[in-house]
Scaffold this motif. Structure first.
Motif, mmCIF file in Angstrom:
data_model
loop_
_atom_site.group_PDB
_atom_site.id
_atom_site.type_symbol
_atom_site.label_atom_id
_atom_site.label_comp_id
_atom_site.label_asym_id
_atom_site.label_seq_id
_atom_site.Cartn_x
_atom_site.Cartn_y
_atom_site.Cartn_z
ATOM 1 N N PHE A 73 0.831 -1.193 0.000
ATOM 2 C CA PHE A 73 0.000 0.000 0.000
ATOM 3 C C PHE A 73 0.872 1.252 0.000
ATOM 4 N N ASN A 74 0.268 2.373 -0.367
ATOM 5 C CA ASN A 74 0.908 3.677 -0.222
ATOM 6 C C ASN A 74 0.474 4.248 1.117
ATOM 7 N N ASP A 75 1.337 5.040 1.730
ATOM 8 C CA ASP A 75 0.923 5.746 2.932
ATOM 9 C C ASP A 75 0.461 7.131 2.506
ATOM 10 N N ILE A 76 -0.335 7.754 3.327
ATOM 11 C CA ILE A 76 -0.755 9.128 3.075
ATOM 12 C C ILE A 76 -0.257 9.974 4.251
ATOM 13 N N PRO A 77 -0.164 11.266 4.082
ATOM 14 C CA PRO A 77 0.309 12.115 5.187
ATOM 15 C C PRO A 77 -0.558 11.948 6.434
ATOM 16 N N ASP A 78 0.062 12.115 7.597
ATOM 17 C CA ASP A 78 -0.638 11.944 8.873
ATOM 18 C C ASP A 78 -1.957 12.697 8.942
ATOM 19 N N GLU A 79 -1.968 13.917 8.422
ATOM 20 C CA GLU A 79 -3.173 14.749 8.546
ATOM 21 C C GLU A 79 -4.337 14.244 7.695
ATOM 22 N N LEU A 80 -4.073 13.336 6.770
ATOM 23 C CA LEU A 80 -5.152 12.795 5.936
ATOM 24 C C LEU A 80 -5.771 11.519 6.518
ATOM 25 N N TRP A 81 -5.101 10.918 7.485
ATOM 26 C CA TRP A 81 -5.690 9.779 8.182
ATOM 27 C C TRP A 81 -6.741 10.320 9.140
ATOM 28 N N ILE A 82 -7.874 9.658 9.200
ATOM 29 C CA ILE A 82 -8.971 10.076 10.070
ATOM 30 C C ILE A 82 -9.120 9.033 11.171
ATOM 31 N N GLU A 83 -8.985 9.474 12.429
ATOM 32 C CA GLU A 83 -9.172 8.557 13.547
ATOM 33 C C GLU A 83 -10.652 8.475 13.863
ATOM 34 N N ILE A 84 -11.151 7.256 13.983
ATOM 35 C CA ILE A 84 -12.564 7.036 14.298
ATOM 36 C C ILE A 84 -12.668 6.132 15.518
ATOM 37 N N ASN A 85 -13.792 6.193 16.196
ATOM 38 C CA ASN A 85 -13.981 5.348 17.376
ATOM 39 C C ASN A 85 -14.382 3.931 16.951
ATOM 40 N N ARG A 86 -14.439 3.047 17.911
ATOM 41 C CA ARG A 86 -14.733 1.631 17.638
ATOM 42 C C ARG A 86 -16.107 1.451 16.992
ATOM 43 N N LEU A 87 -17.107 2.195 17.455
ATOM 44 C CA LEU A 87 -18.450 2.074 16.873
ATOM 45 C C LEU A 87 -18.444 2.485 15.402
ATOM 46 N N ASP A 88 -17.796 3.606 15.096
ATOM 47 C CA ASP A 88 -17.726 4.035 13.700
ATOM 48 C C ASP A 88 -16.874 3.087 12.863
ATOM 49 N N ALA A 89 -15.838 2.491 13.462
ATOM 50 C CA ALA A 89 -15.042 1.482 12.751
ATOM 51 C C ALA A 89 -15.932 0.288 12.387
ATOM 52 N N LYS A 90 -16.778 -0.118 13.324
ATOM 53 C CA LYS A 90 -17.707 -1.229 13.058
ATOM 54 C C LYS A 90 -18.681 -0.858 11.947
ATOM 55 N N ARG A 91 -19.210 0.353 11.990
ATOM 56 C CA ARG A 91 -20.139 0.799 10.946
ATOM 57 C C ARG A 91 -19.463 0.841 9.577
ATOM 58 N N PHE B 67 -19.279 6.441 0.753
ATOM 59 C CA PHE B 67 -18.558 7.413 1.555
ATOM 60 C C PHE B 67 -18.484 8.734 0.832
ATOM 61 N N LEU B 68 -18.156 9.772 1.578
ATOM 62 C CA LEU B 68 -18.208 11.128 1.058
ATOM 63 C C LEU B 68 -16.949 11.492 0.278
ATOM 64 N N SER B 69 -15.783 11.190 0.821
ATOM 65 C CA SER B 69 -14.521 11.456 0.133
ATOM 66 C C SER B 69 -13.453 10.548 0.722
ATOM 67 N N TRP B 70 -12.383 10.346 -0.018
ATOM 68 C CA TRP B 70 -11.326 9.476 0.473
ATOM 69 C C TRP B 70 -9.995 9.861 -0.158
ATOM 70 N N GLU B 71 -8.944 9.433 0.504
ATOM 71 C CA GLU B 71 -7.581 9.601 0.023
ATOM 72 C C GLU B 71 -7.063 8.189 -0.238
ATOM 73 N N PRO B 72 -6.887 7.780 -1.494
ATOM 74 C CA PRO B 72 -6.531 6.391 -1.793
ATOM 75 C C PRO B 72 -5.152 5.990 -1.269
ATOM 76 N N ILE B 73 -5.051 4.736 -0.853
ATOM 77 C CA ILE B 73 -3.748 4.183 -0.483
ATOM 78 C C ILE B 73 -3.381 3.006 -1.394
ATOM 79 N N THR B 74 -4.213 2.785 -2.433
ATOM 80 C CA THR B 74 -3.933 1.744 -3.427
ATOM 81 C C THR B 74 -4.120 2.358 -4.814
ATOM 82 N N ASN B 75 -3.872 1.552 -5.822
ATOM 83 C CA ASN B 75 -4.107 1.990 -7.196
ATOM 84 C C ASN B 75 -5.508 1.630 -7.691
ATOM 85 N N ALA B 76 -6.321 1.051 -6.808
ATOM 86 C CA ALA B 76 -7.693 0.686 -7.176
ATOM 87 C C ALA B 76 -8.536 1.951 -7.343
ATOM 88 N N THR B 77 -9.624 1.843 -8.089
ATOM 89 C CA THR B 77 -10.535 2.965 -8.260
ATOM 90 C C THR B 77 -11.105 3.403 -6.916
#
Length: 143
Positions: free
Chosen positions: A39-57, A111-121
């Motif tokens: 995978f590619n990494d993205i800058p720290d500020e582009l990673w979004i931390e979510i809680n366990r409930l939102d991770a499950k969702r 989802f609303l928007s994303w920063e890709p970490i792969t070459n997939a669409t």
């Protein structure tokens, strides 16, 4: 219990699913772990931390639906069970990171928007972090 990652990969029949739980010396820093997994990494500020409930969702949504067209892949209940089983691999102090903003009030609508970490669409998932990457569940789909 059978290996949850094997079950998840078997049940999500669309696209590609990457699932790992790491222990001991296999726990690596995010940048190194992602590179090791291709995978590619993205800058720290582009990673979004979510809680366990939102991770499950988020995991329930991306296991139950194709990312490109939101086509049902498996019943929502089964996706929720798999997401819960994966998250049970991590203790309460684990942080969860994702690459996208998600409309948790409108599950199944994408989802609303994303920063890709792969070459997939399309790609999304969660990375479980505690003193390094302890787990990843990531899905990739094409248009």
């Amino acid at each position: 219990m059978a290996n949850i990652c094997s079950i998840i990969k078997e049940k999500r029949t669309a696209g590609q699913t990457v699932c790992h739980v790491f222990h001991g010396s296999k726990v690596l820093a995010r940048k190194l772990q992602l590179k090791r997994l291709g995978f590619n990494d993205i800058p720290d500020e582009l990673w979004i931390e979510i809680n366990r409930l939102d991770a499950k969702r988020l995991l329930t949504d991306c296991l139950a639906h194709d990312l490109a067209y939101q086509i049902n892949i498996m019943p929502e209940q089964k996706a929720q069970e798999l997401a819960s089983a994966f998250l049970k691999c991590f203790d309460k102090d684990t942080a969860f990171l994702t690459n996208q903003t998600h409309n948790f009030d409108n599950i199944g609508k994408g989802f609303l928007s994303w920063e890709p970490i792969t070459n997939a669409t399309f790609d999304t998932g969660i990375i479980a972090v505690k003193e390094g990457v302890v787990g990843i569940l990531w899905v990739k789909d094409e248009d």
